[in-house]
Design a protein around this motif. Structure first.
Motif, PDB file in Angstrom:
ATOM      1  N   THR A  24      44.806  54.958  36.533  1.00 36.47           N
ATOM      2  CA  THR A  24      44.317  54.233  37.715  1.00 36.47           C
ATOM      3  C   THR A  24      45.375  53.339  38.445  1.00 36.47           C
ATOM      4  N   GLY A  25      45.073  52.974  39.504  1.00 29.82           N
ATOM      5  CA  GLY A  25      46.088  51.897  40.027  1.00 29.82           C
ATOM      6  C   GLY A  25      45.662  50.607  39.336  1.00 29.82           C
ATOM      7  N   VAL A  26      46.408  49.578  39.776  1.00 28.49           N
ATOM      8  CA  VAL A  26      45.838  48.061  39.320  1.00 28.49           C
ATOM      9  C   VAL A  26      45.883  47.341  40.703  1.00 28.49           C
ATOM     10  N   THR A  27      44.692  46.549  40.480  1.00 29.38           N
ATOM     11  CA  THR A  27      44.469  45.612  41.763  1.00 29.38           C
ATOM     12  C   THR A  27      44.529  44.082  41.124  1.00 29.38           C
ATOM     13  N   VAL A  28      44.432  43.124  42.111  1.00 31.21           N
ATOM     14  CA  VAL A  28      44.139  41.723  41.940  1.00 31.21           C
ATOM     15  C   VAL A  28      43.082  41.488  42.978  1.00 31.21           C
ATOM     16  N   VAL A  29      41.921  41.308  42.535  1.00 28.47           N
ATOM     17  CA  VAL A  29      40.714  40.804  43.645  1.00 28.47           C
ATOM     18  C   VAL A  29      40.840  39.304  43.477  1.00 28.47           C
ATOM     19  N   ALA A  30      40.661  38.537  44.803  1.00 32.23           N
ATOM     20  CA  ALA A  30      40.886  37.275  44.593  1.00 32.23           C
ATOM     21  C   ALA A  30      39.701  36.719  45.716  1.00 32.23           C
ATOM     22  N   LEU A  31      39.473  35.418  45.711  1.00 31.75           N
ATOM     23  CA  LEU A  31      38.721  34.832  46.657  1.00 31.75           C
ATOM     24  C   LEU A  31      39.112  33.339  46.667  1.00 31.75           C
ATOM     25  N   GLY A  32      38.402  32.556  47.654  1.00 35.48           N
ATOM     26  CA  GLY A  32      38.398  31.251  47.834  1.00 35.48           C
ATOM     27  C   GLY A  32      39.753  30.704  48.399  1.00 35.48           C
ATOM     28  N   GLU A  33      39.854  29.678  48.574  1.00 34.17           N
ATOM     29  CA  GLU A  33      40.851  28.835  49.556  1.00 34.17           C
ATOM     30  C   GLU A  33      41.502  27.574  48.829  1.00 34.17           C
ATOM     31  N   VAL A  37      40.777  28.807  44.418  1.00 37.20           N
ATOM     32  CA  VAL A  37      41.289  30.130  44.453  1.00 37.20           C
ATOM     33  C   VAL A  37      40.933  30.654  43.236  1.00 37.20           C
ATOM     34  N   HIS A  38      40.192  31.975  43.055  1.00 39.27           N
ATOM     35  CA  HIS A  38      40.113  32.426  41.923  1.00 39.27           C
ATOM     36  C   HIS A  38      40.474  33.884  42.067  1.00 39.27           C
ATOM     37  N   ALA A  39      41.126  34.418  40.888  1.00 39.91           N
ATOM     38  CA  ALA A  39      41.723  35.876  41.045  1.00 39.91           C
ATOM     39  C   ALA A  39      41.543  36.470  39.676  1.00 39.91           C
ATOM     40  N   MET A  40      41.411  37.647  39.584  1.00 42.48           N
ATOM     41  CA  MET A  40      41.502  38.377  38.344  1.00 42.48           C
ATOM     42  C   MET A  40      41.958  40.059  38.688  1.00 42.48           C
ATOM     43  N   THR A  41      42.513  40.516  37.724  1.00 44.39           N
ATOM     44  CA  THR A  41      43.122  41.991  37.679  1.00 44.39           C
ATOM     45  C   THR A  41      41.914  42.887  37.480  1.00 44.39           C
ATOM     46  N   ALA A  42      42.188  43.989  38.228  1.00 46.71           N
ATOM     47  CA  ALA A  42      41.019  44.913  38.062  1.00 46.71           C
ATOM     48  C   ALA A  42      41.427  46.202  38.459  1.00 46.71           C
ATOM     49  N   ASN A  43      41.015  47.248  37.693  1.00 46.96           N
ATOM     50  CA  ASN A  43      41.526  48.610  37.788  1.00 46.96           C
ATOM     51  C   ASN A  43      39.995  49.435  38.217  1.00 46.96           C
ATOM     52  N   PRO A 104      49.921  29.186  38.167  1.00 43.14           N
ATOM     53  CA  PRO A 104      49.157  30.558  38.636  1.00 43.14           C
ATOM     54  C   PRO A 104      50.421  31.133  39.754  1.00 43.14           C
ATOM     55  N   LEU A 105      50.579  32.239  39.590  1.00 45.52           N
ATOM     56  CA  LEU A 105      51.439  33.039  40.507  1.00 45.52           C
ATOM     57  C   LEU A 105      50.953  33.067  41.783  1.00 45.52           C
ATOM     58  N   ALA A 106      51.724  32.924  42.977  1.00 55.15           N
ATOM     59  CA  ALA A 106      51.258  32.439  44.415  1.00 55.15           C
ATOM     60  C   ALA A 106      50.608  33.559  44.795  1.00 55.15           C
ATOM     61  N   LEU A 107      49.524  33.200  45.571  1.00 49.33           N
ATOM     62  CA  LEU A 107      48.917  34.144  46.453  1.00 49.33           C
ATOM     63  C   LEU A 107      49.023  33.475  47.864  1.00 49.33           C
ATOM     64  N   THR A 108      49.015  34.767  48.906  1.00 49.50           N
ATOM     65  CA  THR A 108      49.295  34.276  50.106  1.00 49.50           C
ATOM     66  C   THR A 108      47.754  33.966  50.970  1.00 49.50           C
ATOM     67  N   SER A 109      47.728  33.095  51.764  1.00 51.87           N
ATOM     68  CA  SER A 109      46.375  32.733  52.218  1.00 51.87           C
ATOM     69  C   SER A 109      46.316  33.555  53.455  1.00 51.87           C
ATOM     70  N   PRO A 111      43.782  34.444  57.351  1.00 60.22           N
ATOM     71  CA  PRO A 111      42.806  33.763  58.425  1.00 60.22           C
ATOM     72  C   PRO A 111      41.255  33.856  57.737  1.00 60.22           C
ATOM     73  N   PHE A 112      41.030  34.635  56.779  1.00 61.21           N
ATOM     74  CA  PHE A 112      39.699  34.561  56.082  1.00 61.21           C
ATOM     75  C   PHE A 112      40.000  33.953  54.775  1.00 61.21           C
ATOM     76  N   PRO A 113      38.730  33.630  54.120  1.00 63.88           N
ATOM     77  CA  PRO A 113      38.606  32.710  52.727  1.00 63.88           C
ATOM     78  C   PRO A 113      38.834  33.702  51.691  1.00 63.88           C
ATOM     79  N   VAL A 114      40.191  34.537  51.671  1.00 59.58           N
ATOM     80  CA  VAL A 114      40.408  35.460  51.011  1.00 59.58           C
ATOM     81  C   VAL A 114      42.020  35.397  50.765  1.00 59.58           C
ATOM     82  N   PRO A 115      42.594  35.130  49.555  1.00 58.68           N
ATOM     83  CA  PRO A 115      43.984  35.226  49.325  1.00 58.68           C
ATOM     84  C   PRO A 115      44.415  36.579  48.974  1.00 58.68           C
ATOM     85  N   LEU A 116      45.614  37.055  49.226  1.00 60.72           N
ATOM     86  CA  LEU A 116      46.335  38.463  48.858  1.00 60.72           C
ATOM     87  C   LEU A 116      47.614  37.909  48.074  1.00 60.72           C
ATOM     88  N   VAL A 117      47.979  38.933  47.377  1.00 58.40           N
ATOM     89  CA  VAL A 117      49.332  39.078  46.472  1.00 58.40           C
ATOM     90  C   VAL A 117      50.288  39.425  47.548  1.00 58.40           C
TER      91      VAL A 117
END
Ligand SMILES: Cc1cc2nc3c(=O)[nH]c(=O)nc-3n(C[C@H](O)[C@H](O)[C@H](O)COP(=O)(O)O)c2cc1C
Length: 178
Positions: A24-33, A37-43, A104-109, A111-117
């Motif tokens: 599988t690929g590997v993702t980070v799912v994340a939420l909050g501002e 912010v809370h994030a976890m690894t998910a495949n 925590p490794l930095a996530l990018t904010s 315009p949504f309440p959703v951070p990304l790698v």
């Protein structure tokens, strides 16, 4: 042949053992501002529908991400590039928010309440459409509001295979090994 055991631990071990062969690929799912912010690894990421655009991710029902997504209703999925193994290992660590000296490794904010790698291969910004209980996990189904990909996808994705987080073989590697 691997036969599931009679007890639940045996069945879980058998399932894990056989699933190791499925890359599988590997993702980070994340939420909050901000500080929430809370994030976890998910495949377990999966594309579910094109029209309407829906994706899914299965997360442990007793985990923190599952509790948070029920409250916040928005989440993001970042598809990790081969060079982002550190994100995968950090956001899988159950102690990541308790160990004060590890930032925590930095996530990018966004315009949504959703951070990304930052510099991930691709991303989806999603609003929760439904949450289905599936055994000890919850399937979070997200309606895609926005998605995009990196300008440079040459490095390829990070992969999870045989229980190991690894860089994917590039097209060049595959061709040269023939
Ligand atoms: C490569 C990899 C893939 C993972 N995929 C998932 C997954 O799809 N769902 C899940 O619930 N946990 C998955 N995990 C485990 C979680 O990342 C880990 O348990 C995390 O600490 C859960 O965070 P939470 O309890 O704070 O929500 C994965 C771990 C790794 C290393």
């Amino acid at each position: 042949m691997t036969r599931p055991g009679n007890d639940s631990a045996g069945r879980a071990d058998a399932l894990r053992q056989v699933a190791r062969h499925f890359p599988t690929g590997v993702t980070v799912v994340a939420l909050g501002e901000g500080s929430s912010v809370h994030a976890m690894t998910a495949n377990s990421f999966i594309t579910l529908s094109l029209d309407p655009p829906l994706i899914g991710v299965a997360v442990r029902s007793d985990g923190r991400f599952c509790q948070e997504v029920r409250r916040r209703h928005w989440f993001g999925v970042s598809i990790l590039a081969a060079s982002q193994r550190d994100y995968a290992t950090f956001y899988a660590d159950p102690d990541r928010y308790r160990i004060l000296e590890r930032k925590p490794l930095a996530l990018t904010s966004t315009p949504f309440p959703v951070p990304l790698v930052p510099d991930c291969l691709g991303y989806f910004v999603c609003e929760v459409r439904s949450i289905q209980r599936v055994g000890d996990h919850d399937l979070i189904i997200g309606g895609v509001w926005s998605c995009g990909e990196s300008v440079d996808t040459a490095a390829g994705p990070l992969m999870f295979l045989d229980g190991i987080i690894q860089a994917s073989p590039t097209t060049t590697d595959v061709l040269s090994s023939r």
